[in-house]
Design an enzyme around this catalytic site. Sequence first.
Site, PDB file in Angstrom:
ATOM      1  N   ASP A 175       0.815  -1.137   0.213  1.00 37.19           N
ATOM      2  CA  ASP A 175       0.059  -0.021  -0.293  1.00 37.19           C
ATOM      3  C   ASP A 175       0.926   1.714  -0.314  1.00 37.19           C
ATOM      4  OD1 ASP A 175      -1.689   1.869  -0.209  1.00 37.19           O
ATOM      5  OD2 ASP A 175      -3.179   1.104   1.425  1.00 37.19           O
TER       6      ASP A 175
HETATM    7  C1  BGC Z   1      -5.345   3.104   0.400  1.00 40.50           C
HETATM    8  C2  BGC Z   1      -4.905   2.372  -0.982  1.00 40.50           C
HETATM    9  C3  BGC Z   1      -4.882   3.000  -2.224  1.00 40.50           C
HETATM   10  C4  BGC Z   1      -3.208   4.141  -1.748  1.00 40.50           C
HETATM   11  C5  BGC Z   1      -3.454   4.444  -3.819  1.00 40.50           C
HETATM   12  C6  BGC Z   1      -3.343   4.067  -0.086  1.00 40.50           C
HETATM   13  O1  BGC Z   1      -4.020   5.477   0.951  1.00 40.50           O
HETATM   14  O2  BGC Z   1      -4.759   2.389   1.269  1.00 40.50           O
HETATM   15  O3  BGC Z   1      -6.344   2.291  -0.444  1.00 40.50           O
HETATM   16  O4  BGC Z   1      -4.946   2.485  -2.912  1.00 40.50           O
HETATM   17  O5  BGC Z   1      -3.440   4.613  -0.966  1.00 40.50           O
HETATM   18  O6  BGC Z   1      -3.923   5.271  -3.812  1.00 40.50           O
END
Ligand code: BGC
Length: 784
Positions: free
Chosen positions: A280
């Site tokens: 993530d």
């Molecule tokens: C989130 C993810 C997301 C990623 C990219 C993170 O803050 O937890 O779900 O895909 O950002 O935007």
Amino acid sequence: MKRVTSLLLLLPCIGHAQAPSAPQLGKDPIPAIVKAMTLEEKVKFVAGNSMHFPGMRNNNNNGPVVGQTADKVPGAAGTTYAIPRLGIPSMVLSDGPAGVRIDPVRKDMPGKTFYATAWPVATLLASSWDTVLVQRVGAAFGNEAKEYGVDIMLAPALNIQRNPLGGRNFEYYSEDPLIAGSITAAMVRGIQSNGVGTSIKHFAANNQETDRNTVNTIVSERALREIYLKGFEIAVKRAQPWTVMSSYNLINGTYTSQEYDLLQTILRDEWGFKGFVMTDWFGGKDPVAQMNARNNLLMPGTGDQSKKIMEAVQSGALPEKVLDANIAGILRVMLQSPAFKGYKYSDHPDLRRHAAISREAAAEGMVLLKNDDRSLPIAAAAKNVALFGINGYDLIAGGTGSGDVNKAYKVSLAQGLGNAGYRVDPELQHAYTSYLADYAAKHPKKGFMQEFMNPTPPAPEYAIDNDLLTKKAAADDIAVFSLGRNAGEGRDRKLPDDYYLSDTEKVVIAAVANAFHARHKKVVVVLNIGGVIDVMPWRDQVDAILLAWQPGLEGGNAIADVLSGKVDPSGRLATTFPARYEDVPSAKNFPGKEFPDRATTGMFGMKSIPAEVTYEEGIYVGYRYYTTFNVKPAYEFGYGLSYTSFKYSNLKLSAATFKGKLTATVTVTNSGRVPGKEVVELYVSAPSGSLDKPAEELRAFGKTRLLGPGQSQTLAFVLTAGDLASFDTPSTSWIAGAGEYTVKVGASSADIRQTATFTVPADVVVEKDHKVLVPQVQIDELKH
Ligand code: BGC
């Protein structure tokens, strides 16, 4: 002379043979490509190209971000590092679960727009219990991604809705892993049918937003396997997502992105996952540990990570062959990507067609919670609607954060009712829209990062004037009160004025109910919410409640479709509405505890506070708890009404003794007056031998086709030993214990219509797994 000429002619060829061109991805085998990469290229390749934040320089404090490339799809969450000399393109990764999240306008393309469809949120889609429908949504969703130049969707998200206050529950499907896994598999199949990838997330046990980057989830092996990993296992085995996104949290002491036993032993060795794992965004702490754990790609990627990986290879802390394997994993997936295939995307997806699918799906996942005296559908003669509640004029199409979508429009309930031929009281409309406009003018939206850190609070409910209300009760035919809630990543919801209704909301609902009931007129509440709220104090005051969830950009039209009776509500709850928040089995362990004395400075200079949460409720999440411990919820798992009714008959099992497989068939008949679809839920009660067993567990489900009055359909469900098994911790194996099992088929977890029994003659060891992810501390786990 002749000889000299021919030698000269040969020269270019000799030169070519002496310096062969570099191997090319797709033409040459992947090991040859990896071998041809320099170490610098390798360490850059396993970290993405970072990301831009509006109003911020790059995120990397250690110099320029690696491989910064011009944005191909502005607003996408990230890109991978390109190595053109080896034929390696950059893949575009985009959020998120509710639609393609990209910037709707581009500086260099004035006059052109890039809006995307806001699909109904995940919780609504799951409430349809319809995998065919979800696959269709996925197919359209994936097409949109592909036509906008996206290679991998950072979706779907399937963490378990462990607690109603979970800030991202709207992005997730259910409290039950079979629903979560089955719906995910359908969505993955749909999206990937276009030749674009998915990233199922957030792997795993990421069930809260509070302290999301530091929280250590302490969970038993059994609860982890049966509840928190099961959905991912189903999705991986059924649909092979191209990628998996590891989560922010730790599980039993280790960051998930740094946990080899999660990413290799379980995900790849036990489940057979073939794709690659990405972190993530900025997840985990130690890039070398992430590489060693087989977390192939670090997103969004920083120069600092690449530097550390380079040093580790040079010092021997990271074997280069591990780095190579991580790279090969990404390249294998890349071969299928539109970027690699040079797909000429149009930037013109068929948004009209997708809006129609979004509307249809939205109506299919709405849940009719209450309908006294057939108050809904709205009677044919009732054309004048008194629409109350600010939310009726300002739809919440979906949640916030990366689960949001830049949509071209959203249809409010007021517009939807108008489109359906109702007259929405203009005086009320004026009062509410003026109030909203005034609030918006006084509370302008801040910049991206400020909104993320500290969002502008939504307008509080409008305290409608009593005289106006009384006047409207006399003039209009029916009252609809629309109640909205919004949430999103970065924070969990709170109890006051969120899970619980605000005082104004309670006062207005009661006042509307009194005024309209005094005139013998119906009062309907529409819930435009992304997660569970308190219903007990007010539900008796109203005649009907439609749970519309957050229904995407066509929401108002879809709600009107159900309120008018154009569509029969066939959604069923995939998550429980408890009677009291205190009844929630995780209530006393949500969101866990913090250790402020150990705080450090984390990302973006923010305070990083170590935290932990212990899943003391064990496997007793959602209905597994309520049914086993006889705690009556407000609306149970699987519940939902219809404008018609269904009879269940003829439940038959293919055998009385289980021999590896068993088929249950049941006939469902529309016994009411209008066409409708029924969700058929199959629960199994297992004998409790040495293993503690919930009273019942959902083991299969299906949905009928649209049945006209009097029409029947027979559904068949196959049960395997795996469907009967539980995880036995001492032997780390899945066991279907000997004894008598009851198959319970019904319309909800509490509304069982038919039962039948069969026997498993002797224990069946279905699968032996590895002893991994063992909690480091004793958990005082709930037992029955
Ligand atoms: C989130 C993810 C997301 C990623 C990219 C993170 O803050 O937890 O779900 O895909 O950002 O935007």
